[in-house]
Each structure stands twice: as structure tokens, then as C-alpha cells.
Design a protein around this motif. Structure first.
Motif, PDB file in Angstrom:
ATOM      1  N   LYS A 230     -12.887  42.473  36.788  1.00  0.00           N
ATOM      2  CA  LYS A 230     -13.883  41.930  35.581  1.00  0.00           C
ATOM      3  C   LYS A 230     -12.965  41.763  34.395  1.00  0.00           C
ATOM      4  N   PRO A 231     -13.797  40.896  33.494  1.00  0.00           N
ATOM      5  CA  PRO A 231     -13.012  40.491  32.200  1.00  0.00           C
ATOM      6  C   PRO A 231     -13.055  41.826  31.524  1.00  0.00           C
ATOM      7  N   TYR A 232     -11.779  42.025  30.639  1.00  0.00           N
ATOM      8  CA  TYR A 232     -11.664  42.998  29.832  1.00  0.00           C
ATOM      9  C   TYR A 232     -11.036  42.786  28.475  1.00  0.00           C
ATOM     10  N   LEU A 233     -11.111  43.600  27.529  1.00  0.00           N
ATOM     11  CA  LEU A 233     -10.371  43.658  26.543  1.00  0.00           C
ATOM     12  C   LEU A 233      -9.633  44.869  25.910  1.00  0.00           C
ATOM     13  N   VAL A 234      -8.364  44.755  25.500  1.00  0.00           N
ATOM     14  CA  VAL A 234      -7.808  45.982  25.142  1.00  0.00           C
ATOM     15  C   VAL A 234      -7.879  45.771  23.665  1.00  0.00           C
ATOM     16  N   LEU A 235      -8.435  47.004  23.060  1.00  0.00           N
ATOM     17  CA  LEU A 235      -8.425  47.271  21.616  1.00  0.00           C
ATOM     18  C   LEU A 235      -8.038  48.660  21.291  1.00  0.00           C
ATOM     19  N   GLU A 236      -6.834  48.936  20.802  1.00  0.00           N
ATOM     20  CA  GLU A 236      -6.435  50.382  20.929  1.00  0.00           C
ATOM     21  C   GLU A 236      -6.967  51.158  19.926  1.00  0.00           C
ATOM     22  N   GLY A 237      -7.637  50.442  18.846  1.00  0.00           N
ATOM     23  CA  GLY A 237      -8.333  51.119  17.642  1.00  0.00           C
ATOM     24  C   GLY A 237      -8.555  50.151  16.433  1.00  0.00           C
ATOM     25  N   HIS A 238      -8.937  50.499  15.476  1.00  0.00           N
ATOM     26  CA  HIS A 238      -9.101  49.850  14.182  1.00  0.00           C
ATOM     27  C   HIS A 238      -9.118  50.661  13.054  1.00  0.00           C
ATOM     28  N   SER A 239      -8.486  50.146  11.840  1.00  0.00           N
ATOM     29  CA  SER A 239      -8.241  50.816  10.682  1.00  0.00           C
ATOM     30  C   SER A 239      -9.607  50.211  10.123  1.00  0.00           C
ATOM     31  N   ASP A 240      -9.782  50.724   8.688  1.00  0.00           N
ATOM     32  CA  ASP A 240     -11.107  50.455   7.870  1.00  0.00           C
ATOM     33  C   ASP A 240     -10.566  49.246   7.017  1.00  0.00           C
ATOM     34  N   GLY A 241     -11.012  48.060   7.203  1.00  0.00           N
ATOM     35  CA  GLY A 241     -10.670  47.056   6.607  1.00  0.00           C
ATOM     36  C   GLY A 241     -11.083  46.812   5.149  1.00  0.00           C
ATOM     37  N   ALA A 242     -12.098  47.699   4.886  1.00  0.00           N
ATOM     38  CA  ALA A 242     -12.501  47.976   3.391  1.00  0.00           C
ATOM     39  C   ALA A 242     -11.890  48.705   2.446  1.00  0.00           C
ATOM     40  N   LEU A 243     -10.916  49.517   2.980  1.00  0.00           N
ATOM     41  CA  LEU A 243      -9.889  50.415   2.499  1.00  0.00           C
ATOM     42  C   LEU A 243      -9.548  49.963   1.002  1.00  0.00           C
ATOM     43  N   PRO A 244      -9.881  50.636   0.062  1.00  0.00           N
ATOM     44  CA  PRO A 244      -9.295  50.013  -1.413  1.00  0.00           C
ATOM     45  C   PRO A 244      -7.863  50.149  -1.676  1.00  0.00           C
ATOM     46  N   GLU A 245      -7.340  49.514  -2.635  1.00  0.00           N
ATOM     47  CA  GLU A 245      -5.859  49.550  -2.872  1.00  0.00           C
ATOM     48  C   GLU A 245      -5.373  50.999  -2.869  1.00  0.00           C
ATOM     49  N   LEU A 246      -4.414  51.249  -2.292  1.00  0.00           N
ATOM     50  CA  LEU A 246      -3.754  52.427  -2.268  1.00  0.00           C
ATOM     51  C   LEU A 246      -3.526  53.002  -3.609  1.00  0.00           C
ATOM     52  N   PRO A 247      -4.156  54.265  -4.015  1.00  0.00           N
ATOM     53  CA  PRO A 247      -4.206  55.007  -5.192  1.00  0.00           C
ATOM     54  C   PRO A 247      -3.023  55.421  -5.566  1.00  0.00           C
ATOM     55  N   HIS A 248      -2.621  55.474  -6.572  1.00  0.00           N
ATOM     56  CA  HIS A 248      -1.340  56.027  -7.219  1.00  0.00           C
ATOM     57  C   HIS A 248      -1.440  57.780  -6.713  1.00  0.00           C
ATOM     58  N   ALA A 249      -0.814  58.024  -5.595  1.00  0.00           N
ATOM     59  CA  ALA A 249      -0.889  59.372  -5.416  1.00  0.00           C
ATOM     60  C   ALA A 249       0.691  59.920  -5.507  1.00  0.00           C
ATOM     61  N   GLU A 250       1.076  60.510  -6.401  1.00  0.00           N
ATOM     62  CA  GLU A 250       2.595  60.738  -6.827  1.00  0.00           C
ATOM     63  C   GLU A 250       3.173  61.563  -5.714  1.00  0.00           C
ATOM     64  N   LYS A 251       4.017  61.213  -5.037  1.00  0.00           N
ATOM     65  CA  LYS A 251       4.613  61.973  -3.950  1.00  0.00           C
ATOM     66  C   LYS A 251       5.189  63.508  -4.320  1.00  0.00           C
ATOM     67  N   THR A 252       4.852  64.581  -3.663  1.00  0.00           N
ATOM     68  CA  THR A 252       5.333  65.665  -3.927  1.00  0.00           C
ATOM     69  C   THR A 252       6.901  65.794  -4.057  1.00  0.00           C
ATOM     70  N   GLU A 253       7.413  64.835  -3.311  1.00  0.00           N
ATOM     71  CA  GLU A 253       8.848  64.810  -3.352  1.00  0.00           C
ATOM     72  C   GLU A 253       9.346  64.165  -4.582  1.00  0.00           C
ATOM     73  N   THR A 254       8.703  63.246  -4.935  1.00  0.00           N
ATOM     74  CA  THR A 254       9.044  62.648  -6.365  1.00  0.00           C
ATOM     75  C   THR A 254       8.846  63.579  -7.357  1.00  0.00           C
ATOM     76  N   LYS A 255       7.816  64.238  -7.401  1.00  0.00           N
ATOM     77  CA  LYS A 255       7.390  65.364  -8.341  1.00  0.00           C
ATOM     78  C   LYS A 255       8.225  66.724  -8.545  1.00  0.00           C
ATOM     79  N   THR A 256       8.420  67.241  -7.233  1.00  0.00           N
ATOM     80  CA  THR A 256       9.118  68.357  -7.292  1.00  0.00           C
ATOM     81  C   THR A 256      10.396  68.445  -6.437  1.00  0.00           C
ATOM     82  N   GLY A 257      10.660  67.308  -5.873  1.00  0.00           N
ATOM     83  CA  GLY A 257      11.943  67.436  -4.769  1.00  0.00           C
ATOM     84  C   GLY A 257      11.528  68.036  -3.634  1.00  0.00           C
TER      85      GLY A 257
END
Length: 408
Positions: free
Chosen positions: A179-206
Motif C-alpha cells: 500500500k502507499p506509504y511515506l517515510v517521515l523520521e520526525g520533525h523539528s519546530d519550524g517556529a523556533l526563534p533565532e538561537l539565543p545567545h547562550a554562552e558556552k560553558t566551555e567559552t566562559k570557564t574552559g
């Protein structure tokens, strides 16, 4: 296109209200999966009516009569079936309520096949109204249930007009007649806002934070991850773990004697996402040997990629190859192999890792968003509708031919 969407979830507003008590275990992945898909369908111009028996039982609420008013959210209408909150009465109410909901004015029925009462009601209503029904299969029933319930699902598969599947391998299991089928492994949120500036712990403390979030079931490789991280012997790194499962008590014991591993328990999704964005590396150590991995696409894969942080995973057979350029892979799933994979990724320059992560986020938002994936579903649904119309016309023509032959 008018779509009737059958499932056991609800609007996000009602979901938050029903599960204010965080001590109750909830099926958040289901709620997120279907909620995003429904919003994606509505964003593509579909008129979506959702029909649900509510994701509750006596453990969630002691109310005997379940009756929530219909509502509208994110472009879709939600209808909640009135039921009595006792096991057999509830299932019977959902069956008859979902069957009745299939009316002449809908074009196609989409249904979560794992909710048996709702799905069988939808199936019966769709056959009575001669409407195409497409089953959404997010897990194989044989890994969730056996005996009579499994046979009910198999009967449903035989009567469906088409399938939406998580992996290509699922088709071999549930669709022997092609029978007809469609493979869709999943989906992300297309309405996600711009990635906020979350300072990496690596950058801040090493300090390089390696993070795992999800089920702490041993069968998902979480013990291998903790042992592998310790074997990696990285003085500038910590392993942070979020979630719950059968490895929790052992993990707590490990944390008592090891400062490099920190366990945060089950936390709200927003808090976990923020932690993912600050981390240096996200890991999914799920073993690939069990058969069920052929038929699953972990939702954390999409969540990890959307976070803007590099992701390291085993080569799960359900992950399509177009993800290869956006993931780092564990080639040896033993603790020592995981240790080597973590060392190798963290040895790459931070700028190189983060550039790969940015490309991965762009990939899942632009090519795997709920809006993009929902458009594929609508195109697929139109094709299924055309096939059903053609088959119906063929049957009608054959019937007329037989009648003419009888009348000669």
C-alpha cells in the motif's frame, strides 16, 4: 483539504493544565510529535479537526466523567470525546465517539495507530463514509503489546489505505501488500526563534560539558556512556545527565564518588534545552544491535540537532543518510569506544565543532521542520485520495458490468 486527526493527546494549553502535577509520568514525546505535526498541517492551509479521548486515566484524574469543551489552538480545532473514566467504559466511549466523528465533509482521516480504541473507531467511520484513512505508525505494535491487541493492530494495517512511517524498515513489517506509504523520521519546530545567545560553558570557564538527556534505561546505553566518559579521562570535561529510569540509583551512587559526573534528575523541557545550548557536546549512546532500532528514530536526535550544539550518536539504522554530515558518530559502542569518540570530537577546535552544529540546526529547521514535513503529508494524502477514488470507480464499473450481464 479537510483533515480529521485521531490521537490520544490534546492542545498544549490543556496538556499543561492536566499535568500540572509533575509527579505523574506523562508521554511528552507523543504530545510534542503530534502537536508539531498538527500545527504544520494547519500552516499549510489544511482545515484540521483533532479528535481525542484525552491522554488521562484514573492515575491522572479521579473524575468519573471526562468532558472537556472543544477548543481551537494554533489553527486547529480540538474535539474531546465525552467518556466515563473507567477502563472498559472509557475505551468503548472513545471507540464510538471517534467513529461518529468521521463525517461526510472530511477529505481524509489521519490516525495514530497505537491508540487502539480511537484508531478502530476512526477506521470503522472511514469505511462507512468511504473516506481514505492513513495510519501514523511511530512504533511497531509488536514491541509494545502482544496477543490479542497485536492482532487488532495487524487487522487495522490490512484495512488502512496508506501509512506514515518513521523508517523505511517499518514498511517491510506492516505493509506486505504494498500500500502507499511515506517515510517521515520526525520533525523539528519550524517556529523556533533565532538561537539565543547562550554562552558556552566551555567559552566562559574552559569546562567542556558533555550532556545526555532522556531515558536512563540501561538498554539505551546510559551505563556504557558513564563508564566511557570516565575512561576518556578528560580533566577539562564534565558529564551532565538529565532524565529518569532503571539506572538512576546506580548513577546517583557513581556521582557520590565522582565529581566529573553530575546528575540533575528530570527537569522541565525548557531547562533541559537551555542546558543543551550551553554544552560542548550532546550524546546518544543507544546500542544498535536490538532489532527495534530499525524501526525507531529517537526524538532526541532532532532535539539535539536543533539545539545548535554538536551531537554524537551511534549509527542507528533508522537515521537516514542525509543526517550523516550533521552528526558525529560512535563507531564502537563499548565504553572504550565511546571514550575514544568523545575524545576525538572534543579534540576538534571549538569553532569547527560549533560551525558544524550551526549547519545541523539550519538543516533540521529548513529541511525537516513540521511545516515542511506536513506539506509532504498533504501531497501524500492527495495521492492516496486519488488512488482510492480510482479503485472505487473500478469496483463500481465491475459491479455495473456484472449487473448488465445478469440482466441479459
Amino acid at each position: 483539504m479537510k483533515i480529521l486527526y485521531g490521537f490520544s493527546n490534546c492542545s498544549d494549553r490543556l496538556y499543561r493544565e492536566l499535568f500540572r502535577d509533575k509527579s505523574i509520568a506523562v508521554l511528552q514525546p507523543d504530545q510534542k510529535y503530534h502537536g508539531l505535526l498538527i500545527r504544520g498541517l494547519a500552516a499549510n492551509g489544511a482545515a484540521v479537526k483533532c479528535v481525542s479521548g484525552l491522554p488521562v486515566n484514573r492515575a491522572v484524574t479521579k473524575k468519573l466523567f471526562l468532558h472537556e469543551p472543544d477548543e481551537r489552538e494554533s489553527g486547529a480545532n480540538y474535539h474531546y470525546i465525552k467518556t466515563i473514566n473507567l477502563p472498559l467504559f472509557r475505551q468503548a466511549g472513545i471507540y464510538f465517539g471517534s467513529r461518529k466523528s468521521v463525517t461526510k465533509d472530511c477529505d481524509v482521516v489521519l490516525c495514530d495507530c497505537l491508540n487502539l480504541a480511537n484508531a478502530f473507531g476512526m477506521l470503522a467511520g472511514a469505511k462507512r463514509r468511504k473516506k481514505p484513512i492513513i495510519l501514523i505508525v511511530t512504533d511497531l505494535p509488536e514491541f509494545q503489546r502482544g496477543g490479542f491487541l497485536r492482532r487488532l493492530n495487524e487487522t487495522m494495517f490490512q484495512k488502512a489505505d496508506g501509512f506514515i512511517l518513521l523508517t523505511e524498515q517499518m514498511n517491510e513489517k506492516i505493509n506486505p501488500t504494498g500500500k502507499p506509504y511515506l517515510v517521515l523520521e520526525g520533525h523539528s519546530d519550524g517556529a523556533l526563534p533565532e538561537l539565543p545567545h547562550a554562552e558556552k560553558t566551555e567559552t566562559k570557564t574552559g569546562k567542556k560539558i558533555v550532556l545526555y538527556s532522556g531515558s536512563l534505561m540501561k538498554l539505551y546505553g546510559i551505563q556504557n556512556l558513564t563508564e566511557g566518559f570516565l575512561s576518556a579521562d578528560l580533566p577539562d570535561a564534565e558529564l551532565h545527565i538529565y532524565g529518569d529510569g532503571d539506572y538512576r540509583e546506580e548513577l546517583v551512587a557513581v556521582c557520590r564518588g565522582e565529581e566529573r559526573i553530575k546528575y540533575f534528575g528530570s527537569r522541565p523541557n525548557g531547562e533541559v534545552v537551555a542546558a543543551q545550548q550551553r554544552a560542548a557536546l550532546l550524546v546518544n549512546p543507544r546500542p544498535t544491535a536490538p532489532e527495534y532500532t530499525k524501526y525507531s528514530f529517537p526524538s532526541k536526535t532532532m532535539e539535539y540537532l536543533a539545539s545548535g550544539t554538536p551531537a554524537l550518536t551511534t549509527r542507528l539504522p533508522g537515521i537516514p543518510h542525509d543526517y550523516d554530515a550533521h552528526l558525529y558518530f560512535i563507531e564502537d559502542e563499548s565504553p572504550l569506544g565511546i571514550a575514544e569518540a568523545i575524545r576525538k570530537v572534543l579534540a576538534c577546535p571549538q569553532a569547527e565543532r560549533e560551525e558544524r552544529a550551526r549547519r545541523a540546526r539550519t538543516f533540521v529547521i529548513e529541511e525537516k521542520s513540521n511545516v515542511v514535513q506536513a506539506k509532504k503529508i498533504l501531497d501524500f494524502a492527495r495521492a492516496v485520495m486519488e488512488d482510492k477514488t480510482k479503485n472505487t470507480n473500478k469496483k463500481t464499473d465491475k459491479k455495473r458490468q456484472k449487473n448488465r450481464q445478469k440482466n441479459r
